[in-house]
Scaffold this active site. Sequence first.
Site, PDB file in Angstrom:
ATOM      1  N   CYS A  86       0.593  -1.122   0.000  1.00  0.00           N
ATOM      2  CA  CYS A  86      -0.063  -0.206   0.426  1.00  0.00           C
ATOM      3  C   CYS A  86       1.117   1.132  -0.368  1.00  0.00           C
ATOM      4  O   CYS A  86       1.376   1.404  -0.872  1.00  0.00           O
ATOM      5  CB  CYS A  86      -1.046  -0.359   0.800  1.00  0.00           C
ATOM      6  SG  CYS A  86      -2.016   1.138   1.087  1.00  0.00           S
ATOM      7  N   HIS A 195      -2.914  -5.451   1.103  1.00  0.00           N
ATOM      8  CA  HIS A 195      -3.083  -6.075   2.435  1.00  0.00           C
ATOM      9  C   HIS A 195      -2.622  -7.322   2.836  1.00  0.00           C
ATOM     10  O   HIS A 195      -3.507  -7.956   2.952  1.00  0.00           O
ATOM     11  CB  HIS A 195      -3.510  -5.435   3.345  1.00  0.00           C
ATOM     12  CG  HIS A 195      -3.618  -4.005   3.044  1.00  0.00           C
ATOM     13  ND1 HIS A 195      -1.909  -3.091   4.502  1.00  0.00           N
ATOM     14  CD2 HIS A 195      -3.874  -2.647   2.656  1.00  0.00           C
ATOM     15  CE1 HIS A 195      -2.289  -1.857   3.850  1.00  0.00           C
ATOM     16  NE2 HIS A 195      -3.121  -1.618   3.451  1.00  0.00           N
TER      17      HIS A 195
END
Length: 218
Positions: A86, A195
Amino acid sequence: MRVGILTFPGSNCDHDCYHVVKHVMGAEAQYVWHKDRLPEQLDAVVVPGGFSYGDYLRCGALARFSPVIADLVTFAEKGGPVLGICNGFQILCEAGLLPGVLMRNASLKYICKDVTIRVEGQETPVTRGLAGQSLTMPIAHAEGNYFADPETLDRLEGEGRVVFRYVGGAPNGSARDIAGISGGPARNVVGLMPHPDRASESILGLEEGKRMFAALLG
């Protein structure tokens, strides 16, 4: 196996990554503050998600100037495994370790949802033995719209460096449904927006991200 977890002002997924590496996977993990040198004994480095420097100017743009980045670049250039998740992906792009940029989502809205990504391209430290598999994990970002010029995109495709692709289309408008790419002298640098750190325990409802950490830790 010792893994360094970089920590910047505004990082908030460093604890998640530390927990997965140390308590879920049973490997050694240590935090590395952005002003410190990268310890020489590290076997891999994770650049976690969050909002480094509050995302001021541009996501990852200020973190790119942190003192630890110079050591990270050297580590990567020597073939050391680096995983950016991310905001970590955004930082790797800003630091020049990966091509392209992460722009605002096409919807101009923050997106938080589970997505499925397909493992593609050549093997990397985090995808060993995972080629062709589909993995479900969360995304949580406002700037995950991957962009690069057509020549760069063609080169990434041709070199097998598109590592992850969204299944069913990119929710953020990312070019060619790209969810993650690789770089470095041996495809040892990997960045992705989803994630895996939030999909590595049954209590969270998803464990497929654990496969990536298992590959990284060998």
